[in-house]
Each structure stands twice: as structure tokens, then as C-alpha cells.
Design an enzyme around this catalytic site. Structure first.
Site, PDB file in Angstrom:
ATOM      1  N   GLN A 199      -2.655 -11.898   8.292  1.00 23.87           N
ATOM      2  CA  GLN A 199      -2.768 -11.629   7.085  1.00 23.87           C
ATOM      3  C   GLN A 199      -2.177 -12.539   6.381  1.00 23.87           C
ATOM      4  OE1 GLN A 199      -2.675  -7.905   4.797  1.00 23.87           O
ATOM      5  NE2 GLN A 199      -0.847  -8.427   4.548  1.00 23.87           N
ATOM      6  N   HIS A 240       9.532  -3.614   3.565  1.00 26.05           N
ATOM      7  CA  HIS A 240       8.840  -3.714   2.025  1.00 26.05           C
ATOM      8  C   HIS A 240      10.122  -4.050   1.019  1.00 26.05           C
ATOM      9  CE1 HIS A 240       5.592  -0.771   3.362  1.00 26.05           C
ATOM     10  NE2 HIS A 240       4.806  -1.834   3.061  1.00 26.05           N
ATOM     11  N   MET A 285       0.767  -1.146   0.056  1.00 27.09           N
ATOM     12  CA  MET A 285      -0.032  -0.143  -0.012  1.00 27.09           C
ATOM     13  C   MET A 285       0.802   1.309  -0.012  1.00 27.09           C
ATOM     14  SD  MET A 285      -3.548  -0.875   2.043  1.00 27.09           S
ATOM     15  CE  MET A 285      -2.849  -0.672   3.573  1.00 27.09           C
ATOM     16  N   SER A 345       4.359   1.251   7.962  1.00 28.54           N
ATOM     17  CA  SER A 345       4.305   2.463   7.367  1.00 28.54           C
ATOM     18  C   SER A 345       3.556   3.369   8.575  1.00 28.54           C
ATOM     19  CB  SER A 345       3.175   2.271   6.175  1.00 28.54           C
ATOM     20  OG  SER A 345       3.863   1.552   5.304  1.00 28.54           O
ATOM     21  N   HIS A 365       8.920   1.291   3.244  1.00 28.81           N
ATOM     22  CA  HIS A 365       9.949   1.093   4.411  1.00 28.81           C
ATOM     23  C   HIS A 365      10.921   0.100   4.282  1.00 28.81           C
ATOM     24  CE1 HIS A 365       7.722  -1.737   6.454  1.00 28.81           C
ATOM     25  NE2 HIS A 365       6.760  -0.965   6.586  1.00 28.81           N
ATOM     26  N   GLY A 420       5.133  -9.743   4.422  1.00 27.87           N
ATOM     27  CA  GLY A 420       5.895  -9.672   5.874  1.00 27.87           C
ATOM     28  C   GLY A 420       5.073 -10.506   6.800  1.00 27.87           C
ATOM     29  N   ALA A 428       4.044   3.992   0.740  1.00 25.74           N
ATOM     30  CA  ALA A 428       4.893   4.345   2.290  1.00 25.74           C
ATOM     31  C   ALA A 428       5.827   3.260   2.534  1.00 25.74           C
ATOM     32  CB  ALA A 428       3.909   4.848   3.271  1.00 25.74           C
TER      33      ALA A 428
HETATM   34  O1  PAF Z   1       0.122  -6.020   3.815  1.00 28.33           O
HETATM   35  C1  PAF Z   1      -0.389  -4.839   3.136  1.00 28.33           C
HETATM   36  O2  PAF Z   1      -0.010  -3.781   2.956  1.00 28.33           O
HETATM   37  C2  PAF Z   1      -1.738  -4.796   2.333  1.00 28.33           C
HETATM   38  O3  PAF Z   1      -2.773  -5.659   3.503  1.00 28.33           O
HETATM   39  C3  PAF Z   1      -1.875  -5.559   1.145  1.00 28.33           C
HETATM   40  C4  PAF Z   1      -1.352  -7.151   1.221  1.00 28.33           C
HETATM   41  C5  PAF Z   1      -0.849  -5.115   0.322  1.00 28.33           C
HETATM   42  C6  PAF Z   1      -3.286  -5.594   0.637  1.00 28.33           C
HETATM   43  O4  PAF Z   1      -3.536  -4.337   0.356  1.00 28.33           O
END
Ligand code: PAF
Length: 284
Positions: A157, A41, A34, A190, A38, A151, A36
Site C-alpha cells: 500500500q 495507528h 479506518m 484492527s 491500535h 504504516g 478500530a
Molecule cells: O491502511 C488503511 O487503513 C487504509 O487502507 C487507508 C489508507 C486508511 C485507506 O482507507
């Protein structure tokens, strides 16, 4: 020399590029984000670049996964800087779609993740994982990667995405990558950018407490450990624990005792002012 970074906002261009790469026999790695960005990512992107032939990164602040309107409004957006960072690690393709491109029509799909979605983030952020599944499935259908990188900070998630991949029969291999931390231990996020200086100063207590807790397994029962973690963090007036759970690393259901047969992870959500931070550590 590797080619310059490609940037596109359209599904059709991504599909075309991926089709071309696959026709050349290239293996596609994908990192959905999404923005921003760091170091956390970037570690995912770098792992993809090491392992795969062509790495795609998406930047899309997905409205359907925000259960809190203010969180969506305030979510940091800094695309130019993101693209510079992605260039610096030699990302091949950046996909930064509009909302219209991702959701030409409203996505009304409802996923049933059973008990996985009834605890922790699923319980405290109703609808959140349904939105994550909507956007990630849509992105997977556009990019059709061989591997996708997530991550482990978002531990639940990751479990939800694995369940979704199974449910929808996708062939993508899901890779979970270690949490990257600031020098003071705070898990990179973020949302850290949104902390006030006072809250930023207090936030490292979260990981410090989780790390100390790991050394107390022999000393405290599961129930007492949960209370100890909550009380230790709440003793800082800038922090308020929303939940701390000791869960099975696969089912994510709370464990009853340290003798639990399976991996144990401690997962936490903490409010630092108006900002909600999550973290986790492996206990066993
Ligand atoms: O982990 C994230 O940044 C978000 O949940 C993702 C996996 C990009 C889905 O929008």
C-alpha cells in the site's frame, strides 16, 4: 495548553480549519485510518504530532477498497473508543465523514499502477488498491497535508500511495513508519480483534517464522526459503499461507537470488480461520 480536539464530519469544515491553520503558517500532518485504532495507528499519530504543527486523523471505513463484502461488514467499528484514544495523544482534528461526504457521486476512476498492482495483495485482492487510491486521493484533496503517515505493515500500500502521489502530482510528503508488534510478535492490526482465541494463539508463528527465515539466508536458496516459510506456518492447522514472496523493496517484483541488487523484503498473507493477516520483514 493545546486546544481541545475538534471533530467534524464535513469536508467544508475540514477545508476551513486547514485554511485557517495554513494562514497561521502551520504545517499539517495527516493520518488516514479506518478506525478500530491500535498502538500502530497511535504511533503514526504521535510521530505526526512530534513533527508537525497540526495533526488531522480521518476515520472512514472505505467501501471501495473491500473486495470481500463480508470483510467490509465485519470490519471492527468503535468510534467512541477511537476518539478517546485520539484525545489522549492530543490529536488536533478528527475527520469522520459519511460515505456521501467522501463519494457524493460514485468514484469511477481507474488507476494504472502497472506491475506494482499485479503481485501479492494486488493479485489476491483485485480492485483493492484502486479503492485505496480513490479514497486516499480524495482525502488528500480535502486535507491537503504537508506530510501523511502510513504504516509499513501495508508495505505494498505504501508503494502504491507513493506511486499515486507521483502520478497525480501531489506535493504531500509520504512517511512510512515501522510496524508495531504485540509482545508476542504479532503485527498490530484492527483485524486481530476478529481472531478466535485459538487463531490468536497461533498467529505469532507468522512473525516468528519470518524472523527465523532471516537467519537462514546463507543456508537456503530463495526458492527453498519460500517453501520452508510456507511449510513451517502451514504446519499449524489454524494457519494457511496465501502467499509468501521475497521481493525487491521498491519494485515489489519477486527476486531470483540473494545476490539481488537492491533491498529484499519478505511479504506474507496468511489466513487464520476467516481472518486474513499480512506481515513483512526486511531481509536485506
Ligand atoms: O491502511 C488503511 O487503513 C487504509 O487502507 C487507508 C489508507 C486508511 C485507506 O482507507
Amino acid at each position: 495548553m493545546s486546544k481541545m480536539i475538534e471533530i467534524t464530519s464535513t469536508v467544508s469544515e475540514v477545508r476551513q480549519t486547514i485554511a485557517d491553520k495554513k494562514a497561521e503558517g502551520k504545517r499539517i500532518g495527516f493520518v488516514p485510518t479506518m478506525g478500530a485504532l491500535h498502538q500502530g495507528h497511535l504511533s503514526l499519530v504521535q510521530q505526526s504530532i512530534r513533527e508537525m504543527d497540526f495533526t488531522v486523523v480521518s476515520i472512514f471505513v472505505n467501501p471501495t477498497q473491500f473486495n470481500d463484502k463480508n470483510d467490509l461488514k465485519n470490519y471492527p467499528r468503535m468510534q467512541e473508543k477511537d476518539i478517546e484514544l485520539l484525545k489522549s495523544v492530543r490529536t488536533n482534528l478528527v475527520f469522520k465523514p459519511t460515505e456521501q461526504e467522501i463519494y457524493p457521486e460514485p468514484d469511477t476512476r481507474v488507476f494504472d499502477f502497472g506491475m506494482l498492482n499485479k503481485v501479492m495483495e494486488g493479485k489476491f485482492r483485485p480492485g483493492h488498491f484502486n479503492g485505496v487510491a480513490q479514497v486516499v486521493s480524495r482525502l488528500f484533496e480535502v486535507v491537503e497535508p504537508h506530510r501523511a503517515y502510513f504504516g509499513q505493515k501495508d508495505f505494498q500500500q505504501l508503494a502504491i500511495i507513493r506511486a499515486m502521489v507521483k502520478m497525480l502530482g501531489y506535493k504531500v510528503e509520504i512517511i512510512g513508519c515501522p510496524i508495531v508488534r504485540e509482545p508476542d510478535g504479532l503485527a498490530m492490526s484492527s483485524r486481530n480483534l476478529l481472531l478466535t482465541p485459538e487463531h490468536r494463539k497461533s498467529a505469532p508463528l507468522i512473525y516468528k517464522t519470518l524472523s527465523e527465515a532471516r537467519n537462514k539466508i546463507g543456508e537456503l536458496s530463495v526458492k527453498k526459503m519460500i517453501r520452508w516459510v510456507e511449510e513451517t506456518i502451514n504446519s499449524d492447522s489454524h494457519l494457511r499461507v496465501e502467499y509468501f514472496e521475497l521481493v525487491d523493496s521498491e519494485t515489489l517484483q519477486p527476486i531470483g537470488s540473494w545476490g539481488h541488487n537492491g533491498g529484499i523484503v519478505g511479504c506474507i498473507a496468511v489466513w487464520a480461520g476467516n481472518i486474513r493477516l499480512i506481515d513483512n520483514v526486511t531481509f536485506k
